[in-house]
Design a protein around this motif. Structure first.
Motif, PDB file in Angstrom:
ATOM      1  N   ALA A 153      34.101  42.453  37.979  1.00 26.52           N
ATOM      2  CA  ALA A 153      34.983  43.499  38.522  1.00 26.52           C
ATOM      3  C   ALA A 153      36.443  43.210  38.177  1.00 26.52           C
ATOM      4  N   GLU A 154      36.832  41.941  38.326  1.00 24.47           N
ATOM      5  CA  GLU A 154      38.216  41.532  38.049  1.00 24.47           C
ATOM      6  C   GLU A 154      38.609  41.836  36.606  1.00 24.47           C
ATOM      7  N   LEU A 155      37.651  41.717  35.689  1.00 22.21           N
ATOM      8  CA  LEU A 155      37.919  41.903  34.256  1.00 22.21           C
ATOM      9  C   LEU A 155      37.674  43.345  33.792  1.00 22.21           C
ATOM     10  N   GLY A 156      37.363  44.224  34.742  1.00 23.45           N
ATOM     11  CA  GLY A 156      37.259  45.645  34.412  1.00 23.45           C
ATOM     12  C   GLY A 156      35.918  46.085  33.860  1.00 23.45           C
ATOM     13  N   GLU A 211      29.785  38.550  40.122  1.00 23.14           N
ATOM     14  CA  GLU A 211      30.096  39.936  40.486  1.00 23.14           C
ATOM     15  C   GLU A 211      31.608  40.136  40.619  1.00 23.14           C
ATOM     16  N   ARG A 212      32.270  39.169  41.261  1.00 26.97           N
ATOM     17  CA  ARG A 212      33.732  39.244  41.403  1.00 26.97           C
ATOM     18  C   ARG A 212      34.429  39.201  40.049  1.00 26.97           C
ATOM     19  N   LYS A 213      33.963  38.317  39.184  1.00 30.64           N
ATOM     20  CA  LYS A 213      34.621  38.133  37.886  1.00 30.64           C
ATOM     21  C   LYS A 213      34.454  39.376  37.013  1.00 30.64           C
ATOM     22  N   LYS A 250      31.438  46.334  34.188  1.00 25.99           N
ATOM     23  CA  LYS A 250      30.395  46.677  35.147  1.00 25.99           C
ATOM     24  C   LYS A 250      29.186  45.789  34.852  1.00 25.99           C
ATOM     25  N   GLN A 254      33.737  35.033  29.701  1.00 17.69           N
ATOM     26  CA  GLN A 254      34.580  34.562  30.809  1.00 17.69           C
ATOM     27  C   GLN A 254      33.779  34.504  32.113  1.00 17.69           C
ATOM     28  N   VAL A 255      32.873  35.449  32.297  1.00 19.72           N
ATOM     29  CA  VAL A 255      31.993  35.423  33.474  1.00 19.72           C
ATOM     30  C   VAL A 255      31.117  34.167  33.438  1.00 19.72           C
TER      31      VAL A 255
END
Length: 249
Positions: free
Chosen positions: A50-53, A46-48, A55, A23-24
């Protein structure tokens, strides 16, 4: 060489990590166009993550400063994202990314065409991508690492491309890099035999010209010695009794 054999439960955890990573990559793919900087791609990734839980697996690894490796044109791998590096029409950019989810790593790379590229460039991308698929077909119990490497080498060299030797794929699991090393060259039937539960990051790095590379002064960015362009495709693949299971598809 101690190769970690994963349980089916561990492979499922790695698959979930791989799903996040895919997905990233999709979010980054949608953003690739002329005028975008490689740092723009970094921020999206980086946002994606984090959004998907998840690291980021790369950031801080051996002091690497980013979530992505963004390698443009003659850069082979490990290009560092930069606000000053803007993509131009006709460029190619290799995006390599890793994710940690629930303690398990996934690793995948894609080379994108930026805008309209030449027929020769499109062929480089297509052959490199196809060589990864050829390698994945060798991921079966009883096959060898030499079979994987030979699949890439035979396919790419037949098209006149150079197969990078200095960098190779690797085992992956609770660590980013595990045994065994997975070269993109080799002899069929040679090397470690594949067993169910092995998980491999297979990553052809293929140059339009000669295979030699060198690392720049930043200590990371690897470029082709002859200035030719380079493509990089990678998937994390599990060896199962039923054949290859691509965890980052």
């Amino acid at each position: 060489m101690a190769i970690a054999i994963k349980t089916p439960q561990e492979i499922q955890k790695m698959r979930r990590s791989g799903e996040v990573l895919s997905q990233v990559h999709e979010a980054v793919r949608q953003a690739v166009k002329p005028g975008v900087s490689t740092m723009d791609l970094e921020k999206i990734a980086e946002r994606k993550i984090a959004e998907l839980g998840g690291k980021p697996a790369f950031k801080g690894y051996m002091d690497y400063p980013a979530c992505l490796c963004t390698s443009v044109n003659n850069e082979v791998i490990h290009g560092i994202p930069s606000a000053s590096k803007q993509l131009k029409d006709g460029d190619i950019v290799s995006v390599d990314c890793g994710v940690i989810l629930d303690g398990y790593y996934s690793d995948a790379a894609v080379t994108h065409a930026v805008g309209k590229t030449s027929a020769a460039t499109r062929k480089l991308l297509e052959v490199t991508k196809q060589s990864l698929e050829q390698a994945i077909q060798e991921v079966k119990v009883g096959q060898t690492l030499g079979d994987i490497g030979a699949a890439v080498q035979e396919f790419c060299e037949a098209e006149g491309f150079g197969v990078v030797r200095e960098f190779v794929g690797h085992g992956i699991g609770k660590k980013m890099h595990e045994d065994p090393q997975v070269p993109n060259y080799g002899k069929r039937g040679k090397g470690t035999k594949l067993r169910a539960g092995m998980v491999l990051a297979i990553e052809p790095m293929i140059n339009a010209g000669r295979p030699e590379v060198k690392v720049l002064g930043d200590g990371w960015t690897a470029v082709t010695v002859d200035g030719s362009w380079s493509a990089h495709f990678e998937h994390t693949v599990a060896v199962t009794e039923d054949g290859p299971l691509v965890l980052t598809r």
